[in-house]
Write a protein that holds these residues in place. Structure first.
Motif, PDB file in Angstrom:
ATOM      1  N   ASP A  57      -4.156   4.147  -6.756  1.00 32.71           N
ATOM      2  CA  ASP A  57      -3.667   4.367  -8.117  1.00 32.71           C
ATOM      3  C   ASP A  57      -4.819   4.134  -9.104  1.00 32.71           C
ATOM      4  O   ASP A  57      -5.407   3.056  -9.121  1.00 32.71           O
ATOM      5  N   THR A  58      -5.117   5.153  -9.905  1.00 33.37           N
ATOM      6  CA  THR A  58      -6.152   4.986 -10.935  1.00 33.37           C
ATOM      7  C   THR A  58      -5.556   5.268 -12.318  1.00 33.37           C
ATOM      8  O   THR A  58      -6.248   5.734 -13.224  1.00 33.37           O
ATOM      9  N   SER A  59      -4.241   5.007 -12.467  1.00 31.49           N
ATOM     10  CA  SER A  59      -3.591   5.223 -13.770  1.00 31.49           C
ATOM     11  C   SER A  59      -4.093   4.194 -14.790  1.00 31.49           C
ATOM     12  O   SER A  59      -4.680   3.167 -14.418  1.00 31.49           O
ATOM     13  N   ASN A  93      -3.307   9.552 -10.576  1.00 28.52           N
ATOM     14  CA  ASN A  93      -2.581   9.092 -11.763  1.00 28.52           C
ATOM     15  C   ASN A  93      -1.398  10.040 -11.933  1.00 28.52           C
ATOM     16  O   ASN A  93      -0.564  10.116 -11.037  1.00 28.52           O
ATOM     17  N   THR A 132       1.522   8.052 -13.901  1.00 28.45           N
ATOM     18  CA  THR A 132       1.781   7.827 -12.478  1.00 28.45           C
ATOM     19  C   THR A 132       2.736   8.889 -11.946  1.00 28.45           C
ATOM     20  O   THR A 132       3.852   9.019 -12.445  1.00 28.45           O
ATOM     21  N   MET A 134       3.517   9.662  -8.080  1.00 31.31           N
ATOM     22  CA  MET A 134       3.213   9.418  -6.666  1.00 31.31           C
ATOM     23  C   MET A 134       3.497  10.619  -5.775  1.00 31.31           C
ATOM     24  O   MET A 134       2.869  10.786  -4.735  1.00 31.31           O
ATOM     25  N   TRP A 137       0.420  12.509  -5.394  1.00 33.50           N
ATOM     26  CA  TRP A 137      -0.516  11.849  -4.479  1.00 33.50           C
ATOM     27  C   TRP A 137      -0.171  12.180  -3.031  1.00 33.50           C
ATOM     28  O   TRP A 137      -1.047  12.470  -2.214  1.00 33.50           O
ATOM     29  N   THR A 160      -0.102   1.312  -5.441  1.00 37.31           N
ATOM     30  CA  THR A 160       0.306   1.608  -6.814  1.00 37.31           C
ATOM     31  C   THR A 160       0.478   0.310  -7.594  1.00 37.31           C
ATOM     32  O   THR A 160       0.652  -0.758  -7.001  1.00 37.31           O
ATOM     33  N   ASP A 161       0.423   0.409  -8.922  1.00 26.64           N
ATOM     34  CA  ASP A 161       0.702  -0.785  -9.731  1.00 26.64           C
ATOM     35  C   ASP A 161       1.845  -0.536 -10.697  1.00 26.64           C
ATOM     36  O   ASP A 161       2.187  -1.396 -11.508  1.00 26.64           O
ATOM     37  N   ASN A 164       7.061   5.240 -11.077  1.00 29.28           N
ATOM     38  CA  ASN A 164       6.753   6.672 -11.019  1.00 29.28           C
ATOM     39  C   ASN A 164       7.315   7.378 -12.255  1.00 29.28           C
ATOM     40  O   ASN A 164       8.375   7.974 -12.204  1.00 29.28           O
ATOM     41  N   CYS A 187       2.525   1.231   2.376  1.00 35.27           N
ATOM     42  CA  CYS A 187       2.482   1.226   0.909  1.00 35.27           C
ATOM     43  C   CYS A 187       2.431  -0.195   0.366  1.00 35.27           C
ATOM     44  O   CYS A 187       3.136  -1.076   0.859  1.00 35.27           O
ATOM     45  N   TRP A 194       5.657  -2.404 -10.654  1.00 32.42           N
ATOM     46  CA  TRP A 194       6.119  -1.319  -9.777  1.00 32.42           C
ATOM     47  C   TRP A 194       7.534  -1.628  -9.294  1.00 32.42           C
ATOM     48  O   TRP A 194       8.019  -2.746  -9.418  1.00 32.42           O
TER      49      TRP A 194
END
Length: 432
Positions: A57-59, A93, A132, A134, A137, A160-161, A164, A187, A194
């Motif tokens: 996750d690079t959001s 993201n 975000t 997912m 992804w 993820t942080d 969605n 995951c 999250w």
């Protein structure tokens, strides 16, 4: 890889009470499958170690600290991937793109020292921004996996942080369903923003695990551990096969250890009397499955085979356990509940009580939450599950554990609730 599958040994054994009362119909058994010589070390050394995709996750919500630790976590995972393994890194993201190998089309690199160093350099370029999604992804990962031979073990790590928020639940469901059977995914969620249920849905469909990483600084060791586990799996894919006689009905097939996973709806018709259920990749380990079959009732003194439970790798059956039924009018025999069946049934009820209780609490239904979490305390107490009781104590005040009398705590750390939720599906092994 096929060579490794051939070397792996599997043993199956059934634990059950085979005696049914006059007119009884339902047979329950715990089938333990034990794998040996299934380690992935030899497979990896021969260059057939499978496919690994790291999804980070690079959001924007990751922030500078999260992104920095995410890059360190990806680096730790890359260091565990054995030479000869195919791999890729995806950043996500509200979009998803392949960070390594650096190519406009989906593809994989072969792990070696030069590619490892280049990939580690690429993840240092992670930047936090955007939303975000997912599902995006997962679909990007699927495209990458589909460039590799289907016979190879295919595994992803997804981090993820956040929730969605940039696609609909239906879009995520569609993405999850299109990836089921293509690859497995473990995951992890970092921090407290999250949603456990959302990420559990992904992990469950993709035959993986879900867990909480409380602080970004803990990501690297978790990634290292997950990748090490994946590297140890030398059997790419196996299937649990359940045969039941004409006229019988398979009520359910569930994995009950090391974690709870209902496989019933994933049945594939092998032949008219046999269903196949996916188990994913194996290393040297054992797993327990709860199989329930409903038979047409028979009279006292009769007996029959209720189920044949097999573990198959490809089309080769590696192990088999028999589940039997005998009708008796001896109450001392028919009233006994097998301890393995009883304990796992209790653990499944405990998981449901925790998840339902936390969902009711989040929705503001306090009476229902109190009742469900009280039942969870009672079940944990009956099972002597001290770890689960201590997790529950962070969410409820326990007045009487035996009766399940509890009060919801006014101030609860969100991380404590999430830790309880993710731990609910992990089971403690029932001894023989």
């Amino acid at each position: 890889m096929e060579g490794m599958d051939a070397m792996a040994d599997f043993v199956a054994e059934a634990f059950q009470n085979e005696f049914l009362s006059d007119g009884g119909t339902d047979v329950h058994a715990i089938v333990r499958i034990t794998a040996s010589n299934a380690s992935g070390a030899t497979a990896a050394a021969s260059g057939a170690g499978g496919v690994e995709v790291i999804i980070v996750d690079t959001s924007g919500s990751m922030g500078e600290r999260g992104i920095q630790q995410g890059a360190l976590a990806a680096t730790a995972a890359l260091q565990e991937i054995t030479d000869g393994t195919l791999f890729a890194v995806i950043a996500g993201n509200h979009l998803a793109w392949q960070v390594y190998p650096p190519s406009p089309v989906p593809g994989l690199a072969v792990m070696n020292s030069a590619n490892r160093a280049a990939a580690m350099g690429a993840v240092r370029g992670f930047r936090a921004d955007g939303g975000t999604a997912m599902g995006q992804w997962l679909l990007a990962a699927r495209q990458v996996f589909e460039t590799a031979p289907a016979s190879l073990r295919r595994h992803a790590i997804l981090l993820t942080d956040g929730a969605n928020e940039h696609e609909t639940p239906d879009q995520l469901s569609w993405a999850i369903n299109s990836c089921a059977g293509v690859f497995q995914a473990d995951c992890r969620g970092v921090g407290d923003r999250w949603q456990v249920e959302e990420v559990r849905r992904i992990a469950s469909a993709l035959l993986g695990t879900v867990d909480l990483i409380p602080r970004p600084e803990e990501m690297a060791s978790e990634f290292q551990s997950m990748m090490r586990t994946s590297m140890s799996r030398g059997v790419a894919n196996a299937e649990l096969r359940v045969w039941a006689p004409q006229g019988a009905q398979v009520l359910f097939v569930k994995q009950v250890s090391p974690n709870l996973e209902d496989l019933t709806t994933r049945r594939r018709e092998v032949n008219p009397l046999t269903g196949g259920y996916p188990t994913g990749a194996w290393s040297d380990e054992d797993r327990d499955y709860h199989v329930a079959v409903r038979l047409p009732a028979k009279s006292v003194g009769q007996e029959q085979l209720a189920a044949r439970v097999q573990l198959a790798v490809g089309e080769e059956v590696k192990a088999q356990a028999l589940v039997k039924a005998k009708w008796s009018n001896d109450d001392a025999l028919t009233a006994r509940i097998n301890p393995q069946v009883a304990q796992y049934t209790g653990q499944a009820e405990l998981a449901a009580a925790i998840q339902d209780g936390l969902a009711a609490k989040a929705a503001g239904r306090e009476d229902e939450a109190t009742s469900k979490l009280g039942r969870a305390v009672q079940l944990a107490n009956e099972a002597g599950n001290a770890e689960m009781t201590s997790r529950l104590k962070k969410v409820v005040e326990i007045d009487n554990a035996e009766t399940g009398t509890v009060r919801l705590k006014k101030q609860v750390e969100k991380l404590d609730e999430m830790a309880l939720d993710t731990a609910s599906t992990k089971t403690t092994r029932v001894r023989k």
